[in-house]
Design a protein around this motif. Structure first.
Motif, short mmCIF file in Angstrom:
data_model
loop_
_atom_site.label_atom_id
_atom_site.label_comp_id
_atom_site.label_asym_id
_atom_site.label_seq_id
_atom_site.Cartn_x
_atom_site.Cartn_y
_atom_site.Cartn_z
N ALA A 154 79.59 6.63 -10.58
CA ALA A 154 78.43 7.52 -10.46
C ALA A 154 77.74 7.32 -9.10
O ALA A 154 77.26 8.28 -8.49
CB ALA A 154 77.45 7.27 -11.59
N ARG B 89 74.99 16.74 -21.25
CA ARG B 89 76.45 16.80 -21.32
C ARG B 89 76.89 17.82 -22.35
O ARG B 89 77.76 18.65 -22.10
CB ARG B 89 77.01 15.42 -21.66
CG ARG B 89 78.54 15.39 -21.77
CD ARG B 89 79.04 13.98 -22.11
NE ARG B 89 80.47 13.91 -22.04
CZ ARG B 89 81.28 14.24 -23.04
NH1 ARG B 89 80.78 14.71 -24.17
NH2 ARG B 89 82.59 14.13 -22.90
N TYR C 35 77.20 10.15 -6.24
CA TYR C 35 75.92 10.38 -5.56
C TYR C 35 76.13 10.47 -4.05
O TYR C 35 75.64 11.39 -3.40
CB TYR C 35 74.94 9.26 -5.89
CG TYR C 35 73.63 9.38 -5.14
CD1 TYR C 35 72.55 10.06 -5.70
CD2 TYR C 35 73.47 8.84 -3.87
CE1 TYR C 35 71.34 10.19 -5.01
CE2 TYR C 35 72.28 8.97 -3.17
CZ TYR C 35 71.22 9.64 -3.76
OH TYR C 35 70.04 9.77 -3.07
N LEU D 185 70.88 12.25 -20.71
CA LEU D 185 72.12 12.78 -20.18
C LEU D 185 73.03 13.31 -21.27
O LEU D 185 73.74 14.28 -21.09
CB LEU D 185 72.84 11.69 -19.39
CG LEU D 185 74.17 12.11 -18.72
CD1 LEU D 185 73.92 13.25 -17.75
CD2 LEU D 185 74.82 10.95 -18.04
N SER E 3 81.85 2.90 -14.72
CA SER E 3 81.16 4.19 -14.73
C SER E 3 79.97 4.18 -13.77
O SER E 3 79.68 5.17 -13.09
CB SER E 3 80.67 4.52 -16.15
OG SER E 3 81.76 4.61 -17.03
N CYS F 92 72.83 9.33 -13.01
CA CYS F 92 73.56 10.58 -13.19
C CYS F 92 72.70 11.80 -12.86
O CYS F 92 73.23 12.88 -12.63
CB CYS F 92 74.08 10.69 -14.62
SG CYS F 92 75.37 9.47 -15.00
N MET G 107 71.45 4.35 -16.21
CA MET G 107 72.62 5.21 -16.07
C MET G 107 72.20 6.68 -16.06
O MET G 107 72.72 7.47 -15.27
CB MET G 107 73.59 4.94 -17.22
CG MET G 107 74.96 5.54 -17.01
SD MET G 107 75.83 4.73 -15.62
CE MET G 107 77.08 5.98 -15.25
N ARG G 108 71.27 7.04 -16.92
CA ARG G 108 70.80 8.42 -16.93
C ARG G 108 70.15 8.77 -15.60
O ARG G 108 70.36 9.85 -15.05
CB ARG G 108 69.82 8.63 -18.09
CG ARG G 108 69.43 10.10 -18.26
CD ARG G 108 68.74 10.36 -19.58
NE ARG G 108 67.32 10.05 -19.53
CZ ARG G 108 66.74 9.08 -20.21
NH1 ARG G 108 67.47 8.29 -20.97
NH2 ARG G 108 65.44 8.88 -20.12
N MET H 165 75.25 16.64 -9.29
CA MET H 165 75.45 15.29 -9.83
C MET H 165 76.00 15.35 -11.25
O MET H 165 76.94 14.65 -11.61
CB MET H 165 74.15 14.50 -9.81
CG MET H 165 73.80 13.87 -8.48
SD MET H 165 74.95 12.57 -7.95
CE MET H 165 74.81 11.39 -9.30
N LEU H 166 75.38 16.20 -12.07
CA LEU H 166 75.83 16.29 -13.47
C LEU H 166 77.25 16.83 -13.56
O LEU H 166 78.06 16.33 -14.34
CB LEU H 166 74.86 17.18 -14.27
CG LEU H 166 73.53 16.54 -14.64
CD1 LEU H 166 72.62 17.56 -15.29
CD2 LEU H 166 73.75 15.37 -15.59
N THR I 55 79.54 14.08 -12.45
CA THR I 55 79.53 12.93 -13.35
C THR I 55 80.21 13.26 -14.67
O THR I 55 80.91 12.44 -15.25
CB THR I 55 78.09 12.46 -13.61
OG1 THR I 55 77.42 12.29 -12.36
CG2 THR I 55 78.09 11.13 -14.35
#
Length: 380
Positions: free
Chosen positions: A321, A376, A325, A372, A317, A267, A263-264, A344-345, A348
Motif C-alpha cells: 500500500a 471495497r 501511494y 475501507l 499488504s 489505503c 491500514m485504512r 489509491m482505492l 489498493t
C-alpha cells in the motif's frame, strides 16, 4: 483633468444652479455633474481644497436629492473628505448607506463608531462592506444586531478572530441563521468548533464535523459512537488537524491507534497521519519515523513497521500500500484529495485481489466495517 479642465466641463450656470437652483431636481443634477468631474480630475493640493469646499456646500444642502446625489456619486471615491463621509453616514438611510457600504475614506474607528451608535440598517451596511478588519468584526460581534452579525459571518472577506466569533456565538447561539453562517465559514478556531458541536444539528452538524477541525477528544467520541447524533471517520478528521502529533497522541491514549485504523488511513492516502501514528506507537520523533519510511528503502519501512509494534502478518499488504501511494503520488495526475483517494482505492483493491485468501481475510477482519471494507464492497 485639472481644475481648469474641470471648470471647462462645467458652465457657470452649474455652480449657480448648485447654490441657487430653483428646484431640488435642478440642484441634484448640478451636484451629480460636479461630483463626477471632481472624481475624474487630477487635483493639486490647492485644487483639492477648492473641490472639497464645493462638496461641503452639497453636504449641507437641505434637499435630500442633492445630498443623495453627492453620496451616490462619490461613494467609492477617495476624494470624498472623511469629515463629509462621516456626516453623510449620520444622514437618513438613502444617503448614508451607499457611503457606509463603500467609502474607502472611512477608517476602522469610524466604522466601529457607526456600529456602536447607529440603528440596525447601518450596522448591516457596515457588515456588507467588501472587506472588514478584525477590529470592525469584533465591534459587530459585540454591539450589532443578529442580522448584521450574520451578514458579517457570511462575508468571505471579513476577518474574525477567536474572541469575535466567541462573542457572536455567546450572544446569538439561539439564532439558527447566525450559527449556520458561522458553520459555513472556511476556517474556525477549534474552541469555536467545540462550542458549535453542542449547538447545531442535522445538516449543519454534518458540515461542521466534515469541514472543520475538531478537538481530539470530541473527534474520538464521535468516531466511537459515544454521541448519538452522528458518527465521524477518525481518518477524515485527522486530515483536518493542524497539530497532528497531538491528535494521534490522544488517539493512542484512548486505544484508537489500531492496525486497522492505520491500514485504512494508508489505503485512503493519508500517509502523513500514518507516519505520525507509527511514530507515536514506536516512541520515536516523527522526523525519524519519516526517514525510516521514506529514505531507507524496504529495510527502513520494515524497521518502522516493527518499531510501531504492528502485526507481522500485515506487513506485506502495508508495504504494498505504501508503494501504491508513492506510485500514485509520482504520477501527479490526482490534483485533488477525492481523485487521489479514488486512485489509491482502485490500486489498493487491485493489490488485495493478489493477496492470499487467508491473508486477505485477516486483513479485512482488521479493517472496520465503516471504513475501507465498505469502500471495497461498493467498488466491487
Amino acid at each position: 483633468m485639472s481644475i481648469v479642465t474641470m471648470r471647462a466641463n462645467l458652465t457657470d450656470s452649474d455652480i449657480r444652479t448648485l447654490i441657487k437652483g430653483p428646484t431640488e431636481d435642478d440642484r441634484a443634477q448640478a451636484a451629480h455633474k460636479i461630483c463626477r468631474c471632481i472624481d475624474e480630475a487630477e487635483l493639486s493640493a490647492e485644487e483639492r481644497a477648492h473641490a472639497e469646499g464645493i462638496i461641503a456646500i452639497m453636504a449641507q444642502d437641505a434637499a435630500v436629492l442633492v445630498r443623495r446625489a453627492l453620496s451616490v456619486a462619490l461613494k467609492n471615491s477617495p476624494k470624498l473628505p472623511r469629515e463629509i463621509a462621516n456626516r453623510l453616514s449620520r444622514d437618513i438611510d438613502s444617503i448614508a448607506l451607499p457611503v457606509i457600504m463603500n467609502s474607502p475614506v472611512l477608517t476602522d474607528s469610524d466604522l466601529v463608531e457607526i456600529v456602536r451608535a447607529s440603528p440596525p440598517s447601518k450596522q448591516v451596511a457596515v457588515a456588507s462592506r467588501e472587506t472588514l478588519s478584525v477590529v470592525v468584526t469584533g465591534a459587530i460581534s459585540e454591539y450589532a444586531v443578529s442580522d448584521a452579525v450574520e451578514r458579517a459571518l457570511a462575508n468571505d472577506n471579513a476577518i474574525f478572530d477567536e474572541a469575535g466569533l466567541g462573542t457572536a456565538l455567546e450572544r446569538f447561539q439561539e439564532i439558527s441563521s447566525v450559527t449556520a453562517a458561522m458553520v459555513r465559514r472556511d476556517v474556525l478556531p477549534v474552541s469555536v468548533t467545540e462550542k458549535l458541536v453542542a449547538i447545531v444539528t442535522g445538516e449543519l452538524f454534518d458540515q461542521l464535523v466534515n469541514n472543520h477541525e475538531l478537538p481530539p477528544q470530541i473527534a474520538i467520541d464521535l468516531a466511537m459512537g459515544a454521541r448519538e447524533r452522528a458518527t465521524i471517520d477518525i481518518v477524515e478528521q485527522a486530515a483536518r488537524q493542524r497539530d497532528l502529533g497531538r491528535f494521534v497522541q490522544q488517539l493512542n491514549l484512548n486505544g484508537r491507534l489500531t492496525p486497522s485504523l492505520l491500514m485504512r488511513s494508508l489505503c485512503l492516502g493519508h500517509l502523513d497521519f500514518v507516519e505520525h501514528a507509527m511514530a507515536e506507537l514506536g516512541g520515536v520523533p516523527h522526523q525519524r519515523m519519516w526517514l525510516l519510511m521514506h529514505d531507507s528503502g524496504p529495510l527502513g519501512l520494515k524497521a518502522a513497521f516493527d518499531r510501531a509494534g504492528l502485526p507481522p502478518r500485515l506487513y506485506p499488504s502495508f508495504r504494498a500500500a505504501v508503494e501504491v501511494y508513492h506510485s500514485v503520488d509520482r504520477e501527479g495526475v490526482a490534483q485533488d484529495r477525492i481523485t487521489f483517494r479514488k486512485r489509491m482505492l482502485e490500486r489498493t483493491l487491485t493489490l488485495f485481489q493478489s493477496v492470499p485468501k487467508d491473508d486477505l481475510d485477516y486483513l479485512l477482519d482488521k479493517l472496520d466495517a465503516s471504513g475501507l471494507q465498505s469502500d471495497r464492497v461498493a467498488a466491487i
